[in-house]
Write an enzyme that holds these catalytic residues in place. Structure first.
Site, short mmCIF file in Angstrom:
data_model
loop_
_atom_site.label_atom_id
_atom_site.label_comp_id
_atom_site.label_asym_id
_atom_site.label_seq_id
_atom_site.Cartn_x
_atom_site.Cartn_y
_atom_site.Cartn_z
N GLN A 189 0.83 -1.29 0.06
CA GLN A 189 0.00 0.00 0.07
C GLN A 189 0.98 1.37 0.00
O GLN A 189 1.86 1.24 0.53
CB GLN A 189 -0.66 -0.13 1.25
CG GLN A 189 -1.94 -1.19 1.14
CD GLN A 189 -2.99 -0.94 -0.09
OE1 GLN A 189 -3.06 -0.08 -0.68
NE2 GLN A 189 -4.18 -1.99 0.29
N CYS A 236 -10.23 -0.93 -4.36
CA CYS A 236 -9.70 0.23 -5.06
C CYS A 236 -10.40 0.89 -6.02
O CYS A 236 -9.58 1.60 -6.72
CB CYS A 236 -8.15 -0.09 -5.02
SG CYS A 236 -7.81 -1.40 -6.42
#
Length: 511
Positions: A315, A463
């Site tokens: 991330q 996402c």
């Protein structure tokens, strides 16, 4: 700039270099923009010619307005509840794209951008799209984008809205791909993101979304590359920051001379970074000087440390990632006697924390490389834990999750709970396989294998709100689930990227 200041200064220039005016630019009848409605509900026909009332932001952080004939106009740089003028750049039958040229009434949520390279001007950096919008308003917009996608694309309305996950708005970007360009005409090397809507590299002298120590390195990096013999054949530097190590991956199209290697080593010693070299594809990435500390990040709440290579997927925002993992596991509510499957497990970001709570965990991922890395991480963490805190039995499997079938799903065995964290493409094949099994169960009760059932709860980390909405529609309308909660995650402040999380619970239709 406030509305009062607009009254006292009929024409001024705001932080983005745009003209702001309290008087109409194309009308014989004077209009006081401050007296126009604040709710975005003003009929377009009531505005002076050329003026537009912005009522929303789209997924690209463009203001959305309508002309009197109903045509939609997407306006770069405009914010909801603003009255603006704009230059049209592209026209279609039902919509237009435009760029903001003048603000007649400014949003109360408009702020001065925190970076000098942000804006609509020539050469502006394209890395951020929302710096002109107050951060809490950015989060509200992303939450609305999530809700709108769930409803309009999936016809799903969560029973509860989760509080958005927020963190530092600056210095958060621990992963970045910086382009490098030797500009002979200017006699300089540029290192940074591309200009907005351009293939050219922005002339960035700072980047406040990067960690402060990396931001401070931008100009020294330019000087470093400019002094190298290979300055014309090094197109990219990839950044990967761990908790204590900063790695820079230099892409070089030709072999580096010893002189260039010496320059890189001197830079590494001066700035405390690790250089990795990449001559061709990702499999050619190697540490320039073997040894030294390992690139890693910690999940302290679970006692987990995650080593990774600089080209592995991790991330971008480690501050948010820690909160994300904690919330996902709290919402999943795993019990000690339960089996869990972590779909799209990557290098084990969720899998290893799950192994501190469950009876058994299975991590499934499409990349053989990441599966190998997750096995290594599991073994390394297991070796450091005491007998009373040992990780539960955990397996990892490499499989193409975009080709899932009901038969494959059943073969993986019953899991009480699922964690799903797919890429932007979503988890359609997985959701469809589960939904097909539910439809089979409804058509022929008792036809499913003995001992297999759908998971009681699914936490889906997304996402891409559009693919989440598509998959949620399958799970809710065909898969026998209800969407009990959903919320936004501001993983990328100042960008239009929307990260989110949704929770699904099995209904009695499976019984």
């Amino acid at each position: 700039m406030t509305t009062d200041s607009l009254h006292s200064h009929p024409t001024e220039t705001n932080a983005t270099g745009l003209s702001q005016s309290a008087a109409p630019s194309a009308s014989d009848t004077p209009v006081d923009a401050a007296e126009l409605p604040l709710d975005g509900g003003l009929p377009a026909a009531d505005l002076p010619p050329g003026w537009l009332a912005v009522n929303a932001l789209d997924l690209e952080a463009q203001g959305v307005a309508r002309r009197p004939d109903g045509k939609v106009v997407f306006i770069d740089g405009a914010l909801p509840f603003e009255i603006v003028s704009a230059q049209v750049n592209r026209k279609k039958n039902n919509w237009e794209q435009a760029t903001l040229t003048e603000i007649h009434r400014e949003s109360s949520q408009r702020v001065r951008p925190g970076c000098a390279h942000f804006g609509l001007h020539a050469g502006a950096c394209g890395g951020c799209k929302m710096q002109h919008l107050q951060v809490s308003a950015q989060v509200a917009v992303k939450q609305r984008v999530l809700e709108d996608n769930l409803w309009h694309l999936g016809k799903v309305k969560p029973e509860n809205l989760l509080r958005p996950i927020e963190g530092p708005a600056w210095g958060y970007r621990y992963r970045a791909r910086l382009s490098v360009r030797h500009v002979v005409k200017k006699g300089t090397v540029l290192v940074g993101f591309h200009e907005r809507k351009s293939r050219y590299v922005a002339d960035m002298q700072e980047c406040p979304v990067l960690p402060p120590h990396v931001n401070a390195m931008l100009m020294p990096l330019r000087e470093l590359i400019a002094g190298m013999a290979a300055r014309d054949t090094c197109p990219q530097i990839e950044l990967a920051c761990g908790d204590s190590v900063t790695a820079l991956v230099l892409r070089h199209l030709e072999p580096l001379s010893q002189g260039d290697l010496d320059r890189l080593e001197a830079f590494a010693n001066q700035h405390g970074v690790q250089w990795w070299l990449q001559s061709k594809g990702p499999d050619t990435v190697r540490l320039m000087k073997p040894g030294g500390p390992v690139l890693s990040y910690a999940l302290p709440e679970f006692g987990i440390t995650m080593p990774f290579k600089p080209t592995d997927f991790t991330q971008v925002n480690p501050h948010i990632n820690r909160v994300l993992v904690t919330r996902a596991l709290r919402l999943l509510d795993v019990q000690r006697d339960e089996r869990v499957i972590d779909w799209f497990c990557g290098l084990g970001n969720f899998t290893l924390p799950l192994a501190t709570q469950a009876r058994e965990v299975l991590g499934i991922e499409g990349s053989e490389t990441l599966v190998a890395r997750s096995r290594e991480n599991y073994s390394a963490n297991q070796a450091t834990r005491s007998a009373g805190e040992a990780l539960c039995p955990t397996g990892f499997v490499a499989r193409n999750l975009f080709e899932m079938t009901p038969e494959m799903l059943v073969a993986d065995g019953y899991a009480d709970r699922w964690l799903v964290d797919p890429p932007r493409e979503g988890a359609f094949a997985l959701a469809k396989a589960l939904s097909d099994l539910h439809q089979q169960h409804l058509a022929q009760p008792g036809s499913l294998p003995t001992g297999w059932n759908a998971p009681k709860r699914i936490v889906y980390v997304s996402c891409n709100p559009a693919t989440l909405a598509r998959d949620a529609g399958l799970l809710v309308h065909q898969g026998g689930y209800r969407c009990v909660s959903a919320g936004a995650v501001n993983m990328f402040p100042h960008t239009a990227h929307v990260e989110s999380m949704a929770v699904f619970e099995r209904t009695d239709a499976w019984l």
